[in-house]
Design an enzyme around this catalytic site. Structure first.
Site, PDB file in Angstrom:
ATOM      1  N   ARG A 255       1.085  -1.172   0.028  1.00 40.99           N
ATOM      2  CA  ARG A 255       0.084  -0.030  -0.031  1.00 40.99           C
ATOM      3  C   ARG A 255       0.788   1.143  -0.052  1.00 40.99           C
ATOM      4  NH1 ARG A 255      -3.857  -0.178   4.951  1.00 40.99           N
ATOM      5  NH2 ARG A 255      -4.839  -1.488   4.142  1.00 40.99           N
TER       6      ARG A 255
ATOM      7  N   ARG B 184      -1.401   6.509   9.811  1.00 39.32           N
ATOM      8  CA  ARG B 184      -1.622   6.229   8.263  1.00 39.32           C
ATOM      9  C   ARG B 184      -1.632   7.265   7.402  1.00 39.32           C
ATOM     10  NH1 ARG B 184      -3.772   0.791   8.347  1.00 39.32           N
ATOM     11  NH2 ARG B 184      -2.927  -0.146  10.132  1.00 39.32           N
TER      12      ARG B 184
ATOM     13  N   LYS C  81      -3.547   1.057  14.988  1.00 39.77           N
ATOM     14  CA  LYS C  81      -3.410   2.028  13.947  1.00 39.77           C
ATOM     15  C   LYS C  81      -4.192   3.477  14.322  1.00 39.77           C
ATOM     16  CE  LYS C  81      -6.179  -0.857  11.510  1.00 39.77           C
ATOM     17  NZ  LYS C  81      -7.010  -1.609  10.396  1.00 39.77           N
TER      18      LYS C  81
ATOM     19  N   LYS D 276      -5.661   7.087  12.270  1.00 38.49           N
ATOM     20  CA  LYS D 276      -5.866   7.589  11.097  1.00 38.49           C
ATOM     21  C   LYS D 276      -6.525   9.402  11.121  1.00 38.49           C
ATOM     22  CE  LYS D 276      -7.476   3.353   9.378  1.00 38.49           C
ATOM     23  NZ  LYS D 276      -8.593   2.402   8.923  1.00 38.49           N
TER      24      LYS D 276
ATOM     25  N   CYS E 132     -15.471  -3.118   0.222  1.00 40.51           N
ATOM     26  CA  CYS E 132     -13.998  -3.361   0.348  1.00 40.51           C
ATOM     27  C   CYS E 132     -13.365  -4.655  -0.425  1.00 40.51           C
ATOM     28  CB  CYS E 132     -13.866  -3.709   1.876  1.00 40.51           C
ATOM     29  SG  CYS E 132     -14.571  -5.301   2.309  1.00 40.51           S
TER      30      CYS E 132
ATOM     31  N   CYS F  78      -8.324 -10.781   1.445  1.00 40.45           N
ATOM     32  CA  CYS F  78      -8.360 -10.356   2.643  1.00 40.45           C
ATOM     33  C   CYS F  78      -8.445 -11.630   3.779  1.00 40.45           C
ATOM     34  CB  CYS F  78      -9.537  -9.479   3.119  1.00 40.45           C
ATOM     35  SG  CYS F  78      -9.471  -8.985   4.807  1.00 40.45           S
TER      36      CYS F  78
ATOM     37  N   CYS G 118     -16.591  -8.170   6.423  1.00 44.47           N
ATOM     38  CA  CYS G 118     -16.536  -8.572   7.823  1.00 44.47           C
ATOM     39  C   CYS G 118     -17.038  -7.017   8.492  1.00 44.47           C
ATOM     40  CB  CYS G 118     -15.491  -9.200   8.240  1.00 44.47           C
ATOM     41  SG  CYS G 118     -13.985  -8.005   8.629  1.00 44.47           S
TER      42      CYS G 118
ATOM     43  N   CYS H   5     -14.040  -1.760   6.527  1.00 40.36           N
ATOM     44  CA  CYS H   5     -13.040  -0.885   5.737  1.00 40.36           C
ATOM     45  C   CYS H   5     -13.724  -0.106   4.452  1.00 40.36           C
ATOM     46  CB  CYS H   5     -12.159  -2.057   4.904  1.00 40.36           C
ATOM     47  SG  CYS H   5     -11.128  -3.011   6.323  1.00 40.36           S
TER      48      CYS H   5
HETATM   49 FE1  SRM Z   1      -9.129  -1.967   6.623  1.00 43.32          FE
HETATM   50  C1  SRM Z   1      -7.880  -4.533   8.229  1.00 43.32           C
HETATM   51  C2  SRM Z   1      -8.221  -3.210   3.693  1.00 43.32           C
HETATM   52  C3  SRM Z   1      -9.975   0.963   5.200  1.00 43.32           C
HETATM   53  C4  SRM Z   1     -10.778  -0.916   9.289  1.00 43.32           C
HETATM   54  N1  SRM Z   1      -8.107  -3.460   5.954  1.00 43.32           N
HETATM   55  C5  SRM Z   1      -7.619  -4.512   6.811  1.00 43.32           C
HETATM   56  C6  SRM Z   1      -6.872  -5.610   6.052  1.00 43.32           C
HETATM   57  C7  SRM Z   1      -5.393  -5.110   6.050  1.00 43.32           C
HETATM   58  C8  SRM Z   1      -7.132  -7.089   6.516  1.00 43.32           C
HETATM   59  C9  SRM Z   1      -5.751  -7.422   7.514  1.00 43.32           C
HETATM   60  O1  SRM Z   1      -5.598  -6.763   8.694  1.00 43.32           O
HETATM   61  O2  SRM Z   1      -5.206  -8.438   7.158  1.00 43.32           O
HETATM   62  C10 SRM Z   1      -7.452  -5.514   4.463  1.00 43.32           C
HETATM   63  C11 SRM Z   1      -6.694  -5.882   3.310  1.00 43.32           C
HETATM   64  C12 SRM Z   1      -7.479  -6.349   2.362  1.00 43.32           C
HETATM   65  C13 SRM Z   1      -6.882  -6.602   1.047  1.00 43.32           C
HETATM   66  O3  SRM Z   1      -6.729  -7.699   0.762  1.00 43.32           O
HETATM   67  O4  SRM Z   1      -6.587  -5.682   0.281  1.00 43.32           O
HETATM   68  C14 SRM Z   1      -8.032  -4.133   4.773  1.00 43.32           C
HETATM   69  N2  SRM Z   1      -9.115  -1.239   4.690  1.00 43.32           N
HETATM   70  C15 SRM Z   1      -8.637  -2.012   3.502  1.00 43.32           C
HETATM   71  C16 SRM Z   1      -9.062  -1.081   2.300  1.00 43.32           C
HETATM   72  C17 SRM Z   1      -7.952  -1.520   1.287  1.00 43.32           C
HETATM   73  C18 SRM Z   1     -10.510  -1.500   1.741  1.00 43.32           C
HETATM   74  C19 SRM Z   1     -10.773  -1.104   0.405  1.00 43.32           C
HETATM   75  O5  SRM Z   1     -11.178  -1.756  -0.430  1.00 43.32           O
HETATM   76  O6  SRM Z   1     -10.418   0.156   0.016  1.00 43.32           O
HETATM   77  C20 SRM Z   1      -8.804   0.222   2.933  1.00 43.32           C
HETATM   78  C21 SRM Z   1      -7.462   0.604   2.725  1.00 43.32           C
HETATM   79  C22 SRM Z   1      -7.384   1.974   3.463  1.00 43.32           C
HETATM   80  C23 SRM Z   1      -5.708   2.683   3.068  1.00 43.32           C
HETATM   81  O7  SRM Z   1      -5.613   2.795   2.199  1.00 43.32           O
HETATM   82  O8  SRM Z   1      -5.265   2.790   4.234  1.00 43.32           O
HETATM   83  C24 SRM Z   1      -9.125   0.142   4.136  1.00 43.32           C
HETATM   84  N3  SRM Z   1      -9.933  -0.235   6.980  1.00 43.32           N
HETATM   85  C25 SRM Z   1     -10.342   0.834   6.223  1.00 43.32           C
HETATM   86  C26 SRM Z   1     -11.262   1.715   6.997  1.00 43.32           C
HETATM   87  C27 SRM Z   1     -11.998   2.815   6.184  1.00 43.32           C
HETATM   88  C28 SRM Z   1     -11.121   4.142   6.504  1.00 43.32           C
HETATM   89  O9  SRM Z   1     -10.235   4.124   7.340  1.00 43.32           O
HETATM   90  O10 SRM Z   1     -11.824   5.271   6.338  1.00 43.32           O
HETATM   91  C29 SRM Z   1     -11.583   1.190   8.081  1.00 43.32           C
HETATM   92  C30 SRM Z   1     -12.487   1.701   9.011  1.00 43.32           C
HETATM   93  C31 SRM Z   1     -12.240   2.818   9.936  1.00 43.32           C
HETATM   94  C32 SRM Z   1     -11.628   2.341  11.046  1.00 43.32           C
HETATM   95  O11 SRM Z   1     -10.220   2.272  11.004  1.00 43.32           O
HETATM   96  O12 SRM Z   1     -12.147   2.188  12.136  1.00 43.32           O
HETATM   97  C33 SRM Z   1     -10.851  -0.130   8.251  1.00 43.32           C
HETATM   98  N4  SRM Z   1      -9.239  -2.421   8.522  1.00 43.32           N
HETATM   99  C34 SRM Z   1      -9.896  -2.264   9.422  1.00 43.32           C
HETATM  100  C35 SRM Z   1      -9.627  -2.869  10.513  1.00 43.32           C
HETATM  101  C36 SRM Z   1     -10.538  -2.638  11.946  1.00 43.32           C
HETATM  102  C37 SRM Z   1      -9.441  -1.701  12.706  1.00 43.32           C
HETATM  103  C38 SRM Z   1      -9.994  -1.788  14.473  1.00 43.32           C
HETATM  104  O13 SRM Z   1     -10.347  -0.559  14.745  1.00 43.32           O
HETATM  105  O14 SRM Z   1     -10.269  -2.912  14.819  1.00 43.32           O
HETATM  106  C39 SRM Z   1      -8.872  -4.136  10.133  1.00 43.32           C
HETATM  107  C40 SRM Z   1      -8.549  -5.032  11.235  1.00 43.32           C
HETATM  108  C41 SRM Z   1      -7.451  -4.847  11.941  1.00 43.32           C
HETATM  109  O15 SRM Z   1      -6.642  -4.022  12.085  1.00 43.32           O
HETATM  110  O16 SRM Z   1      -7.259  -5.492  12.900  1.00 43.32           O
HETATM  111  C42 SRM Z   1      -8.599  -3.905   8.833  1.00 43.32           C
HETATM  112 FE1  SF4 Z   2     -11.301  -7.474   4.978  1.00 49.55          FE
HETATM  113 FE2  SF4 Z   2     -13.158  -6.994   6.796  1.00 49.55          FE
HETATM  114 FE3  SF4 Z   2     -11.799  -5.132   5.859  1.00 49.55          FE
HETATM  115 FE4  SF4 Z   2     -13.242  -6.222   4.118  1.00 49.55          FE
HETATM  116  S1  SF4 Z   2     -13.936  -4.866   5.897  1.00 49.55           S
HETATM  117  S2  SF4 Z   2     -11.295  -5.874   3.712  1.00 49.55           S
HETATM  118  S3  SF4 Z   2     -13.436  -8.171   4.798  1.00 49.55           S
HETATM  119  S4  SF4 Z   2     -11.071  -6.631   6.954  1.00 49.55           S
END
Ligand code: SRM
Ligand code: SF4
Length: 558
Positions: free
Chosen positions: A75, A144, A208, A210, A434, A440, A479, A483
């Site tokens: 990323r 981030r 993390k 943000k 997402c 994922c 899930c 994201c």
């Molecule tokens: Fe996310 C984890 C994809 C935005 C909350 N997110 C992941 C992971 C890395 C899975 C992992 O931990 O192994 C996913 C990778 C999937 C893949 O195969 O690419 C993933 N997140 C994404 C992306 C690519 C979704 C998309 O389709 O665009 C976004 C990348 C953002 C970036 O460029 O940095 C993405 N993730 C978000 C957002 C939205 C936002 O920030 O506006 C959220 C919700 C807001 C928040 O942070 O609360 C988000 N992602 C999570 C979480 C939950 C974190 C928590 O508070 O528990 C995880 C799981 C974790 O971190 O343990 C996670």
């Molecule tokens: Fe993966 Fe859940 Fe984030 Fe979708 S919402 S990319 S399934 S961690």
């Protein structure tokens, strides 16, 4: 201070990592496996990469007694989401040569590439470095990618805000030189004092972190979903400063009632009229409060949203003042009226043109709809446009001079990009999913591979109820981590198991109210039946101008 006992396993890995180095260099040398050592996987995230495997192939490989097919997702760090033409060409080439070929625009305004094999990580990072791109701190327990409103050249204020995103990203960068040593073969640091890190120290943040900056009235970045949101306060075209909001985060865990989604709370205002220093100090100290008070034993409860609820909003404000030496001023008024990307051609105050391309779920590729990837490469080759990413996973072909507009338009048309953008329905253009399967590891259900099909089945329902002109924000995640920010949509789907989703309703149109679960565990038929009924009742009973989310709340559906 935060829990010193009972530190989570990741805390211990960070502490003994020698500035995020761990044994990554050795892991890379091991030719017996496509994976890297377990502890290094946690550290690799701070360098912007996740180890993954193709979940579609897990079963067949296990049957053939083969190890999982490991690869990595990388990323990029793109504060404000910007690439110049050379950088786009580099990303295009790396995607084709070293990864799956798909360029994925994320919900946080940057790019991910999937399917990178271990042996190709270094050449990839070196190729990015040649065009001044890096992946530092795009994952891991650290600040981030910093977001800002997506159309930065729409007015002089947008350009100013864009610069802030870059400066804040630099302010919160880690001091370790591990990235340069491991991936770019730079000389090893001799004097460790050179990389002492007063902000992150040796344990970085508990989780993390943000940051997003928004320019009202368009909440296109979903500012309240961020740990730290900055709302630009503008009067007579002059930036006065920012309202500071803390404590956003969307993730929940099915079956864990201690976890919850939360929108950031506006704490107060910081002026930037005289200098930016007060703002930067405030941002920095909010990060240090989270560093010192965030939960370091239970990662599920470690985000700042839990910290602020535990210590209390008033205490948090006082602690900011104690650390910065000044109090936040009372918040200034602002209002959001939309949360959208402006598709098609738009012209900015300097007379430059930009075209917002609909790239469904952020997947830039050539498919039966449009050859978007080829079109963007051809445009980059002309050098006549830059590329900007939106937090709704779209790409803006930007900064096009009047005399170049026809050339860019012709390329977009030749590869069907304009036709696809124009013919896509409003609901499709307002949709987001997402990544989910197959990469994922946390996905329970499909998201980006399924939402386009589901929308094709929802479109006839909207036609039936004469709702095709309604701007409804619809989002899906595989899930409950959120994201695709499904928890702040008007119609949200959250995956529970393969083919099944919780249906969420009640979010407002501008991202200022979370939605809640309306129906659980629906399959596709269940979803379509529920929506058919909802749309029918909405048309019958809505108040004038009422959005579907407001309607769901007024009718106490949720
Ligand atoms: Fe996310 C984890 C994809 C935005 C909350 N997110 C992941 C992971 C890395 C899975 C992992 O931990 O192994 C996913 C990778 C999937 C893949 O195969 O690419 C993933 N997140 C994404 C992306 C690519 C979704 C998309 O389709 O665009 C976004 C990348 C953002 C970036 O460029 O940095 C993405 N993730 C978000 C957002 C939205 C936002 O920030 O506006 C959220 C919700 C807001 C928040 O942070 O609360 C988000 N992602 C999570 C979480 C939950 C974190 C928590 O508070 O528990 C995880 C799981 C974790 O971190 O343990 C996670
Ligand atoms: Fe993966 Fe859940 Fe984030 Fe979708 S919402 S990319 S399934 S961690």
């Amino acid at each position: 201070m935060s829990e010193q006992n009972n530190l989570s396993a990741i805390e211990k890995i960070k502490m003994k990592s020698d500035g995020l180095r761990g044994t990554i260099a050795e892991s890379l040398q091991d030719e017996l496996t496509g994976a890297i050592r377990e502890d290094d996987q946690a550290l690799l995230k701070f360098h912007g990469m996740y180890q993954q495997d193709d979940r579609d192939l897990r079963e067949s490989r296990a049957e053939s007694k083969l190890d999982r097919l490991y690869s990595f997702m990388i990323r990029l760090r793109l504060p404000g989401g910007f690439l110049n033409p050379d950088q786009w060409i580099a990303v295009h080439n790396v995607a084709g040569e070293n990864t799956t070929g798909v360029i994925k625009i994320t919900t946080r305004q940057t790019i991910q590439l999937h399917g990178l094999l271990k042996a190709n990580i270094k050449p990839t990072i070196q190729a990015f470095n040649k065009v001044k791109l890096d992946s530092i701190a795009t994952c891991g327990d650290i600040n981030r990618n910093v977001l800002c409103s997506s159309h930065p050249k729409q007015s002089p204020i947008h350009a100013e805000i864009f610069a802030y995103a870059d400066e804040i990203s630099s302010l919160l960068m880690p001091k370790t030189k591990a990235y340069y040593e491991i991936w770019l073969d730079e000389e090893k640091i001799v004097d460790k004092k050179d990389e002492e890190d007063p902000l992150y120290q040796d344990r970085y943040l508990p989780r993390k972190f943000k940051i997003g900056i928004v320019i009202p009235p368009n909440n296109d970045i979903d500012v309240f979903a961020n740990d730290l949101g900055l709302i630009a306060i503008i009067e007579n075209n002059k930036l006065l400063g920012f309202n500071v909001a803390v404590g956003g985060g969307l993730s929940t865990t099915h079956g864990n009632p201690q976890t919850y989604a939360r929108l950031a709370t506006v704490l107060g205002f910081v002026s930037t009229e005289e200098s930016k220093e007060k703002l930067f100090k405030t941002i920095y100290e909010i990060a240090t409060i989270q560093r010192d008070y965030g939960n370091r034993s239970d990662r599920k409860l470690a985000r700042i949203k839990y910290t602020i609820d535990r210590v209390g909003v008033e205490w948090f404000k006082e602690e900011i003042a104690r650390r910065t030496g000044f109090a936040l001023e009372p918040a200034r008024s602002y209002s959001f009226t939309e949360r959208t990307d402006y598709f098609g051609w738009q012209q900015n105050n300097e007379g430059l043109w930009y075209y917002t391309v609909f790239s469904e779920n952020g997947r830039v590729l050539d498919d039966e709809n449009a050859a978007t990837k080829t079109a963007l490469l051809e445009i980059a080759k002309t050098g006549k446009a830059n590329f900007r990413f939106t937090c709704n996973q779209n790409v803006i072909v930007s900064d096009v001079k009047e005399e170049d507009k026809a050339t860019v338009h012709q390329i977009l048309q030749e590869f069907n990009v304009i036709q696809f953008t124009e013919k896509s329905s409003l609901i499709r253009k307002n949709s987001m999913a997402c990544v989910a399967l197959p990469t994922c590891p946390l996905a329970f259900a499909e998201a980006q591979r399924y939402l386009p099909t589901l929308i094709s089945r929802i479109e006839p329902l909207l036609e039936k109820h004469k709702l095709t002109e309604e701007e409804i924000i619809i989002r899906m995640t595989g899930c409950p981590n959120g994201c695709g920010r499904s928890h702040v949509s008007e119609i949200g789907f959250v995956g529970t198991s393969l083919g099944r989703y919780n249906l969420h309703l009640g979010g407002d149109h501008c991202g200022e109210r979370l939605n809640t679960i309306y129906k659980e565990n629906l399959d596709e038929n269940g979803i379509l039946l529920e929506l058919d009924q909802l749309f029918g009742n909405f048309v019958k009973d809505r108040n004038k101008g009422e959005s579907i989310g407001d309607y769901a709340v007024r009718k106490k559906l949720v």
